[in-house]
Design a protein around this motif. Sequence first.
Motif, PDB file in Angstrom:
ATOM      1  N   PRO A  86     -11.939  -0.651   5.652  1.00  0.00           N
ATOM      2  CA  PRO A  86     -10.965  -1.414   5.742  1.00  0.00           C
ATOM      3  C   PRO A  86      -9.608  -0.914   5.270  1.00  0.00           C
ATOM      4  CG  PRO A  86     -12.422  -1.947   4.028  1.00  0.00           C
ATOM      5  CD  PRO A  86     -13.117  -1.224   4.887  1.00  0.00           C
ATOM      6  N   ILE A  87      -9.639   0.138   4.419  1.00  0.00           N
ATOM      7  CA  ILE A  87      -8.574   0.786   3.947  1.00  0.00           C
ATOM      8  C   ILE A  87      -8.204   2.141   4.912  1.00  0.00           C
ATOM      9  CG2 ILE A  87      -7.634   2.235   2.076  1.00  0.00           C
ATOM     10  CD1 ILE A  87      -8.478  -0.963   1.490  1.00  0.00           C
ATOM     11  N   HIS A 199      -3.697   7.842  -7.242  1.00  0.00           N
ATOM     12  CA  HIS A 199      -3.569   8.289  -5.657  1.00  0.00           C
ATOM     13  C   HIS A 199      -2.315   7.952  -4.935  1.00  0.00           C
ATOM     14  CE1 HIS A 199      -4.163   4.337  -3.643  1.00  0.00           C
ATOM     15  NE2 HIS A 199      -5.223   4.332  -4.492  1.00  0.00           N
ATOM     16  N   ASP A 201       0.095   6.561  -1.860  1.00  0.00           N
ATOM     17  CA  ASP A 201      -0.222   5.443  -1.091  1.00  0.00           C
ATOM     18  C   ASP A 201       0.634   5.958   0.399  1.00  0.00           C
ATOM     19  OD1 ASP A 201       2.515   5.334  -1.467  1.00  0.00           O
ATOM     20  OD2 ASP A 201       2.459   3.081  -2.062  1.00  0.00           O
ATOM     21  N   ARG A 202       0.948   6.955   0.726  1.00  0.00           N
ATOM     22  CA  ARG A 202       1.395   7.524   1.982  1.00  0.00           C
ATOM     23  C   ARG A 202       0.819   8.774   2.306  1.00  0.00           C
ATOM     24  NH1 ARG A 202       6.840   4.562   2.475  1.00  0.00           N
ATOM     25  NH2 ARG A 202       6.597   3.285   0.678  1.00  0.00           N
TER      26      ARG A 202
ATOM     27  N   ILE B  57      -7.717  -6.740   1.387  1.00  0.00           N
ATOM     28  CA  ILE B  57      -7.003  -5.849   0.301  1.00  0.00           C
ATOM     29  C   ILE B  57      -6.485  -4.423   1.215  1.00  0.00           C
ATOM     30  CG2 ILE B  57      -7.318  -4.258  -1.684  1.00  0.00           C
ATOM     31  CD1 ILE B  57      -9.162  -6.691  -2.469  1.00  0.00           C
ATOM     32  N   SER B  58      -5.401  -4.081   0.844  1.00  0.00           N
ATOM     33  CA  SER B  58      -4.806  -2.664   1.253  1.00  0.00           C
ATOM     34  C   SER B  58      -4.666  -1.997   0.204  1.00  0.00           C
ATOM     35  CB  SER B  58      -3.951  -3.018   2.517  1.00  0.00           C
ATOM     36  OG  SER B  58      -2.776  -3.753   2.148  1.00  0.00           O
ATOM     37  N   VAL B  59      -4.562  -0.573   0.386  1.00  0.00           N
ATOM     38  CA  VAL B  59      -4.028   0.298  -1.014  1.00  0.00           C
ATOM     39  C   VAL B  59      -2.790   1.153  -0.272  1.00  0.00           C
ATOM     40  CG1 VAL B  59      -5.973   0.160  -2.377  1.00  0.00           C
ATOM     41  CG2 VAL B  59      -5.650   2.127  -0.742  1.00  0.00           C
ATOM     42  N   LEU B  60      -2.962   1.447   0.935  1.00  0.00           N
ATOM     43  CA  LEU B  60      -1.799   2.434   1.721  1.00  0.00           C
ATOM     44  C   LEU B  60      -0.692   1.355   2.300  1.00  0.00           C
ATOM     45  CD1 LEU B  60      -4.262   4.849   3.365  1.00  0.00           C
ATOM     46  CD2 LEU B  60      -3.135   5.036   1.205  1.00  0.00           C
ATOM     47  N   GLY B 107      11.540  -0.965   3.807  1.00  0.00           N
ATOM     48  CA  GLY B 107      11.333   0.101   2.880  1.00  0.00           C
ATOM     49  C   GLY B 107       9.817  -0.071   2.500  1.00  0.00           C
ATOM     50  N   LEU B 108       9.156  -0.847   3.042  1.00  0.00           N
ATOM     51  CA  LEU B 108       7.822  -1.029   2.739  1.00  0.00           C
ATOM     52  C   LEU B 108       6.652  -0.190   3.487  1.00  0.00           C
ATOM     53  CD1 LEU B 108       7.324  -4.931   2.659  1.00  0.00           C
ATOM     54  CD2 LEU B 108       8.109  -3.450   0.648  1.00  0.00           C
ATOM     55  N   ALA B 109       5.791   0.277   2.990  1.00  0.00           N
ATOM     56  CA  ALA B 109       4.996   1.411   3.500  1.00  0.00           C
ATOM     57  C   ALA B 109       3.911   0.156   4.301  1.00  0.00           C
ATOM     58  CB  ALA B 109       3.916   1.818   2.546  1.00  0.00           C
ATOM     59  N   LYS B 111       1.260  -0.465   7.923  1.00  0.00           N
ATOM     60  CA  LYS B 111       0.246  -0.007   8.865  1.00  0.00           C
ATOM     61  C   LYS B 111       0.117  -1.179   9.934  1.00  0.00           C
ATOM     62  CE  LYS B 111      -2.523   3.657   6.992  1.00  0.00           C
ATOM     63  NZ  LYS B 111      -2.409   4.612   7.763  1.00  0.00           N
ATOM     64  N   TYR B 147      -1.252  -2.887  -4.885  1.00  0.00           N
ATOM     65  CA  TYR B 147      -0.115  -2.432  -5.802  1.00  0.00           C
ATOM     66  C   TYR B 147       1.495  -3.019  -5.633  1.00  0.00           C
ATOM     67  CZ  TYR B 147      -3.606   1.412  -6.085  1.00  0.00           C
ATOM     68  OH  TYR B 147      -4.852   1.865  -6.189  1.00  0.00           O
TER      69      TYR B 147
END
Lengths: 298, 273
Positions: A86-87, A199, A201-202, B57-60, B107-109, B111, B147
């Motif tokens: 999922p990530i 870590h 995040d990009r 949930i996402s982290v990137l 300005g947000l990352a 995907k 985050y």
Amino acid sequence: MADSGQILAGFLAPHPPHLVYGENPVRNEPRSTGGWEMLRWAYEKCRAKIKAWKPDVILVHSPHWMTIVGHHFLRVPHLAGLSVDPIFPHIFRYQYDMNVDVELADACFEETQKEGLVAKKMTNPHFRVDYGTIVSLHMLNPEWDIPILGISANNSPYFYSTEIGQEQMVKLGRATARAIAKTGRRAVLAASNTLSHLHYDREPELIEDMNKEVIFNNSQYQWDMRVLELMRSGHTEQLMAIMPEFMEKAAAEVKSGGLTWMLAAMGFPTTPAQVHGYWTVIGTGNAVVEWDLTHKAA
Amino acid sequence: MPQGSIIGAYIAPGLPHLASDIAAVSWDALRRGFHQAGEHIHALQPDVLVLYSTQWISVLGHSFQTHPNPQGLHVDENWYEMGDFPFDLRVDADLGTRAAAIAASLGLATKTVNYHGFPIDTGTLVALRFVNPANQFPVAVVSCNIYAGQEDSLTLGKAVRQAIAESSKRAVVISCTGLSARFFTDEIAPYNDRLSQTEDDAWNRRILGLIEQGRNAEVLAMSGDYARTAAVDMGFKAFAWLMGTLDTPSSPGAVLAYGPVWGTGAAVVEYQL
């Protein structure tokens, strides 16, 4: 066979899907140009040793199967399917197919309850196995020809406190050791954890661009080295003593319990551990570490 | 082309207990509230449902589902005995893609996620089971970046608002989140379910009371304290996202149901716009 089981070895077996992606196995759909070789080659050394030992089972404790009520054990004889991370779905879309040691799952369940912990058996055949479990197991045994037992990470370290969480993992480790002994299994343990876990995040445009792969900060690198030195020198008591601080200062993923569970199951060995490799993945610290107990078991 | 608009907004819980057939006073009340929300949404006949789920949930950065037709069978990793969730979603990929682009420009990352077999989270599927049971309405789904703080969550909502406006579609936005999130960590009998801490119950009721008075800006201002004190699901950033989509209105929200699920707080709240 009763009470003749033994733990052959324990591995710190980090699970970034990047390691599978870098290897390009048939089971994983995305293709790469490689990357993270220091960790992948480290795993190759472990694979050879595991093959030679011919264990009955590999047990893995994964932080990406996080459970709220108790400690859970996979209890379905055969699990297969497509695991899309999922990530990191762009690098991990993996066809898994595993046989579960359900007799050992039953024994672990019983012994965990005897420790006063809440335990559950996961019996839903449609359950999707988490990618932490899959990556660690693939990197240790890509042929999947050894039965496995997946164990969840109860979220007590996060829900209550580090101290309470680690106490639970010690009990879980003791219970696991007794279950292995009474079922007569020759077992390998795997703690599916990174070390420092801050870590980026990009991601770079080329995911496997090693020019962009560096530790998130030097402080967490220093923490990783301090912890690895204690492992290498067999100072397990000191290692356990600094673990809470390590978890806090380096946001270490070992907080989820896998390493404590494994060390407890092995009786907190003072055998020097072998660090097969260390490298970063999106800035986190990852080490493949082996505690070989076969000389003790012989 | 007429400008799109948000014609309804909801806060909704996402725990799988509500989708089970297990009887419990609180769960039954929440189910009734959920069904009521579903009926109202059906009457509105929106072009799209836009969901934000704290369980995706996402982290990137922030992820947007853009696979046109995710299909599969989901089982919750904690409560796998609560039943399976087969799904066959119709996704408004254009809306998700545009919202991601706007969010990135702010300005947000971001995907976009367009992969066969991508796991759809329990929260999204629980909410859709109640509000879109016949799979009548297309959906767009946005992740919860662990985050992200309140500002980013507001910005994310603002991006969704702009994407809806540009789309000329009539949308219902749904913020799928729990309230206080202190679970019981032992097995409990569902009929004995209650808030695990009375203080959490008081906080939840205080927040819901302000929402009922339309004091949404105050709720936003209090969200940090609320999140810390009552261990709110993902810091209550789902509410900030919702306020971002609605431009923090002074409209009151109607609490259709409130009660515990395994010790946590859950509510179905409806904003009629």
